[in-house]
Each structure stands twice: as C-alpha cells, then as structure tokens.
Design a protein around this motif. Sequence first.
Motif, PDB file in Angstrom:
ATOM      1  N   THR B 111       0.592  -1.242  -0.144  1.00  0.00           N
ATOM      2  CA  THR B 111       0.107   0.030   0.135  1.00  0.00           C
ATOM      3  C   THR B 111       1.146   1.711  -0.080  1.00  0.00           C
ATOM      4  OG1 THR B 111      -1.422  -0.946   1.414  1.00  0.00           O
ATOM      5  CG2 THR B 111      -2.345   0.963   1.115  1.00  0.00           C
ATOM      6  N   LEU B 133      -4.138   3.830   8.351  1.00  0.00           N
ATOM      7  CA  LEU B 133      -4.828   2.347   8.013  1.00  0.00           C
ATOM      8  C   LEU B 133      -3.632   1.602   9.602  1.00  0.00           C
ATOM      9  CD1 LEU B 133      -3.689   1.895   4.215  1.00  0.00           C
ATOM     10  CD2 LEU B 133      -5.530   1.218   5.441  1.00  0.00           C
ATOM     11  N   PRO B 207     -14.265   3.634   9.297  1.00  0.00           N
ATOM     12  CA  PRO B 207     -16.031   3.057   7.853  1.00  0.00           C
ATOM     13  C   PRO B 207     -15.013   1.713   7.400  1.00  0.00           C
ATOM     14  CG  PRO B 207     -14.887   5.268   7.517  1.00  0.00           C
ATOM     15  CD  PRO B 207     -14.332   5.350   8.062  1.00  0.00           C
ATOM     16  N   TRP B 208     -13.723   1.950   6.782  1.00  0.00           N
ATOM     17  CA  TRP B 208     -13.360   0.732   5.969  1.00  0.00           C
ATOM     18  C   TRP B 208     -13.759  -0.620   7.005  1.00  0.00           C
ATOM     19  CZ3 TRP B 208     -10.741   4.428   7.428  1.00  0.00           C
ATOM     20  CH2 TRP B 208      -9.587   4.080   8.454  1.00  0.00           C
ATOM     21  N   ARG B 210     -15.634  -1.552   9.111  1.00  0.00           N
ATOM     22  CA  ARG B 210     -16.895  -2.150   9.464  1.00  0.00           C
ATOM     23  C   ARG B 210     -17.829  -3.256   8.319  1.00  0.00           C
ATOM     24  NH1 ARG B 210     -19.213   3.862   9.063  1.00  0.00           N
ATOM     25  NH2 ARG B 210     -17.966   4.992  10.226  1.00  0.00           N
ATOM     26  N   GLN B 212     -19.534  -5.628   5.817  1.00  0.00           N
ATOM     27  CA  GLN B 212     -20.443  -5.762   4.879  1.00  0.00           C
ATOM     28  C   GLN B 212     -20.855  -6.323   4.194  1.00  0.00           C
ATOM     29  OE1 GLN B 212     -20.550  -1.345   3.117  1.00  0.00           O
ATOM     30  NE2 GLN B 212     -20.515   0.021   5.130  1.00  0.00           N
ATOM     31  N   LYS B 213     -21.654  -6.071   3.370  1.00  0.00           N
ATOM     32  CA  LYS B 213     -21.379  -7.901   2.273  1.00  0.00           C
ATOM     33  C   LYS B 213     -20.754  -7.459   1.022  1.00  0.00           C
ATOM     34  CE  LYS B 213     -26.259  -5.369  -0.536  1.00  0.00           C
ATOM     35  NZ  LYS B 213     -25.887  -3.967   1.571  1.00  0.00           N
ATOM     36  N   ARG B 214     -21.096  -7.971   0.490  1.00  0.00           N
ATOM     37  CA  ARG B 214     -19.821  -8.236  -0.419  1.00  0.00           C
ATOM     38  C   ARG B 214     -20.932  -8.929  -1.681  1.00  0.00           C
ATOM     39  NH1 ARG B 214     -14.375 -11.678  -1.442  1.00  0.00           N
ATOM     40  NH2 ARG B 214     -15.178 -11.558  -3.055  1.00  0.00           N
ATOM     41  N   GLY B 215     -20.139  -8.787  -2.813  1.00  0.00           N
ATOM     42  CA  GLY B 215     -20.461  -8.301  -4.137  1.00  0.00           C
ATOM     43  C   GLY B 215     -20.832  -7.814  -4.367  1.00  0.00           C
ATOM     44  N   VAL B 216     -20.787  -7.473  -5.993  1.00  0.00           N
ATOM     45  CA  VAL B 216     -21.821  -5.950  -6.775  1.00  0.00           C
ATOM     46  C   VAL B 216     -22.629  -6.844  -7.635  1.00  0.00           C
ATOM     47  CG1 VAL B 216     -21.406  -4.437  -8.799  1.00  0.00           C
ATOM     48  CG2 VAL B 216     -18.948  -4.077  -6.975  1.00  0.00           C
TER      49      VAL B 216
END
Lengths: 355, 216
Positions: B111, B133, B207-208, B210, B212-216
Amino acid sequence: MQPGKGLLMIQFDAVHKRFPNGTTAVQDLTLDMPEGGVTVLVGSSGCGKTTTLRMINRMVDPTSGTIRVAGRDVLEQDAAELRRSIGYVIQQSGLFPHRTVSDNIATVPLLLGWGRRKARARAAELLETVGLSADAGKRYPHQLSGGQQQRVGVARALAADPPVLLMDEPFGAVDPVVRTQLQNELLRLQRDLSKTIVFVTHDVDEAVRLGDRIAVFRTGGHLVQCAAPAELLARPADAFVADFLGAERGLKLLSLTTLAGVAQGPAPEGARWQLTLDSARKPLVWHDTENDTALPLRPLQDTDSLLSALNESIAAPSGLVARVDADGVLTGVSSREDIHDRAGRVHSEASAVAA
Amino acid sequence: MSVDWSWIADHTDDLTALTLSHLQAALTAVLLGLLVSLPLAVVAHRVRRLRGLLLGLSNILFTIPSIAVFVLLLPVSGLTRTTTVIGLTIYTLVVLLRNTVEGLDSVPARTKEAAKAMGTRPLRTLITVELPLALPVIMAGVRIATVMAISLVSVATYIGDGGLGQLFTDGFQRNFPTPVIVGVVLTLLLALVADALLVTVQYVLTPWTRRQKRGV
Ligand SMILES: Nc1ncnc2c1ncn2[C@@H]1O[C@H](COP(=O)(O)OP(=O)(O)OP(=O)(O)O)[C@@H](O)[C@H]1O
Ligand SMILES: [Mg+2]
C-alpha cells in the motif's frame, strides 16, 4: 494495435542496475519502446523485469545509463511529478484499503489538484470504462472480487490520462477465465486509448496476445531478444528463447494469424456429412446421412485464429470448417488441407521475414 | 459498610468538581502523550537503529514507581497540576509509543509502495495513508492509556492533587467509607464512559473496517 507515429516514448540507453547488496538486476539494457505500442517484458523469475519497469517511474534509480520518457531524462525530473504522469498497475492491485473505490481511482487527479468534484466525475467515468457498476464506486476494495479489484487498479492508473502505463503482472493473481476477460478488455481499451504500455508477465501466451513487441530477459538482467510476437515465435534468437517460448511455439504462432487468408468453397452436396442450416442460413450441426445422427460444430469467422480453425478441422468428422460472416451466416467451408497449407506457409513466411 | 446517601446528596457539587478535575488531568495527559509519541513513533518506525532505543527508554520510564515520578518532578514543577499531568503523560508514553510504532509497522508495504508510485510525497503518505491505516492499532493504545491514566490520577493525591483520589484520603482519615466507595464507583464509571466514547470515535473514523456485504 498500431504502434504510433514511430516516436520512441521510452528509451533505455546502456542502463545498469546494481542493488547495494551486490545483485545486478539489469545489465547494459538498451531498448526502445514505441509510442502507442504494448511492449511486454518476459523472462523467468528474478531476471530483472520489475526492476526494469520501476526504473521508468523512478521507483528504482539506475546505477548508470539513461532512461528517457518522451525524450526527457527521468533523473532530471521531480520523481513525484514524474510518477503522476505515468500510470502504474501492480499485482493484487495495491489499492488503498481505507479509501472507497471512487477515491482510489481519484488518487492522482486529487494529487494534481483537480478538485473533488472533477476527480469524482472522472472516477465515475472510469468505472464505466473498466466495466464496473456505478454502485461499486461507494464500496471499499475488500468488498470486491480479485478481478474487480484489478479493474479498479487499471482505472486508477488511467485516471489522469497518462500517456504511459506500467503494468507489473497485473492479471497474475486471478483465475484463467477472469484473466482472459481482463486481457480482452485491455485490448479493447488500448484500441481506443493507444497508450504506451509496458507490461510484465511470466505467461508467454499472455505476452503473445497482448504484445506488439516482446522483450525476453535472461537471469542476470540481460535482454536476449526483442521482437514482434510472430517474429519471436518463428525465429527465436537462441535456445534459451526457444526454450522459454515452449515446445508449442509453432501453434502459438498460428494463434496470431487469422483465418481470413484461407480459401473457402461451397458446402458439400450429396456427401456423407451434410451441413444443417437454420432459416437464416446459420450453420447448426453436421448431419451424418449414413446413420442419421448430428454432430455439433463451431462456425468460425474470418477474425478467428488459424489455431482454432486447425482445432475445429480436427474435431469435425468431415474435416471441414464452416465459415460464417459477422452475423453468423454461412459463407462457405474450408478443408483441413487448405488450413494446414496456410499454417505451413505462415510459419515459413514468418521465418523468412525475420531472416 | 453502608453508604451514607445524605453525604452524597450534600456533596454533589464537590463530587462534580472532583470528577471533572480527574477527567481533565487524565485526558490532558493522554493528549500530551499522543503529541509526544506520534513524532517519536514515526522516527522509531523509519529509523531502525533508533527504534530499540526509543522503545527501551519508554519501557524504563514505565518501570519507575508512580510516586517516585511525582517526587522527582517536585523540584521542577512543584505541587501543581502540571506535575500531575507530566507524571501521567510519562506513563501513557510507553503504551502510546509502542502501539503507534506497531500500527505504522502494520501498514502493508504494497500500500505504501502504491502511494509512492502514484506520486504521493512522504509526508502526505504518512498523513493520508499510513496513519489512517495504523489507526485501529493506535486507538487500541489510546484506550489502554486512557483507562490507565484515569486510574493513576488518584496517586497524585500525595502531591495535593489527584481528583477523585482525594475522596480516598478523606475517607481513610475519617474512617468513613462513603467517600471511598463513591470515589471508586466514579473512577470506574469515568473509565467505562471514556472507553465507550473512544470505541465510538474509532468506529466513526474507520468506516472501511466495518463489516458489509460483499459482491457487486
Ligand atoms: N531492492 C532490492 N534489493 C536487492 N536486490 C533486489 C531488490 N529488488 C530486486 N532485487 C534483486 O534483483 C533481481 C531482479 O529482481 P526483479 O524483481 O526485477 O525480478 P523480476 O524479473 O521482476 O522477478 P519476478 O518474475 O519474480 O517478479 C533479483 O535477483 C532480486 O532478488
Ligand atoms: Mg517482478
């Protein structure tokens, strides 16, 4: 992909790189990369491909020799500013995990002082360019699949519309299906954008598919041969290159040539194998008149490769390949012999050109 | 041991003042600790040779008994709030320094490389990539340092400060348990509330991390 107006975008002139620990990564490299062309660097692990690539954007500085980008010596430019003018895509994308996909893409525009609004708009535009939904922009990188992350990596590199794109094994970590997809998209993008691309890979097939020119390196940082894919496959400079290209390099050469030059005749009438067409004259199956069975077929267009034609002619019981136009309508058939003849000619022509 | 509720009712103003003073001492110390440890951590992270020295030094400071620290500071800053705050700051340093260094170490090399390759200069990389980070690890240190500082303020009673700690001396001297119990409860509450607040701050700032659900 047509290499541009013959201008040399990137020029290596007698470049050496020796790391402080004594490793020589690149030795006496003189290599020109034409504007608007894709130069692929291949070679076994540790032969200096990454080091060569990173000397272009000054992530590594050469020990001696000069590197010019668009005619200007990179060492005379501010490193950070130079890097902003060169797109960089690395394996496993190297995205910023704490920034949304949009913000990742907007990185260089923001560094260049474009302002939030314009940078966001550009990010949205690029999401579409690389085939991601607008919704993906609000996500964080870890919420995307590997292939999607790689697309974001490409979008981020393209954000400020740099003339040069450096790609270090960008598709190395995704499965073969996604890899082919990403390669196709890169080729499509490149047709519109005509960037000067330097692409590092381990994969000879990938090099042959993407490269206008392929540079083969040997351990110790020696450039062995740099040539167009067809020339390289037909006339490897030495045993090392031939070995590296693999035993099937003759077949790889056929994958570069299209079916267009092969003669075609009318579909056979009254023979054992009959071509069944639908009402729009699109070929459906080979019909065996002796025992009334049907065998599947794969119709080929002029743009398909000689390799797939050879493959289809071997698979087809009649030894014939059904040829169609862009709409899938039958134009004729070609025989196994015609395809084989053409393949032989391609091989000897490539050897002759290179000689 | 019974609690004298009327004493509490009679002393609400005093208790409020002591609680605020207690909190102020602890928070000032943590903030100062952060201010000092941040640049030191950056140096320790970047310069390998100074890293062992700085971490070792902060470890040694940590092993000095707390009362001794206050006594040693007396000739410098006297019987003041400053002495309390400096003493506490020294204790927060070890946790804050170590966690900030660890946080910076935890930032993936890839990174940082990417930031550099995009044309980000070092200071901007530190502020916009490395520190964000490193934040989860740094915040873990801030939480420990805060709770530790809140519990340590009472020691400063020996130099006439000490916030809620004054309730303990008061209670012992008069053999009257109510102030002691109240002091302990308020200190605990303070620590719990401060920690909860810090968890919230971290949640808002990262916020990153947390789910959350995956996929688009
Ligand atoms: N920073 C460095 N310090 C010392 N040696 C290095 C450094 N970077 C690379 N090398 C060495 O230089 C040589 C070339 O490395 P480089 O990364 O350019 O190879 P590569 O062709 O990209 O290999 P791969 O295909 O495995 O990615 C290797 O021997 C490597 O160990
Ligand atoms: Mg490499």
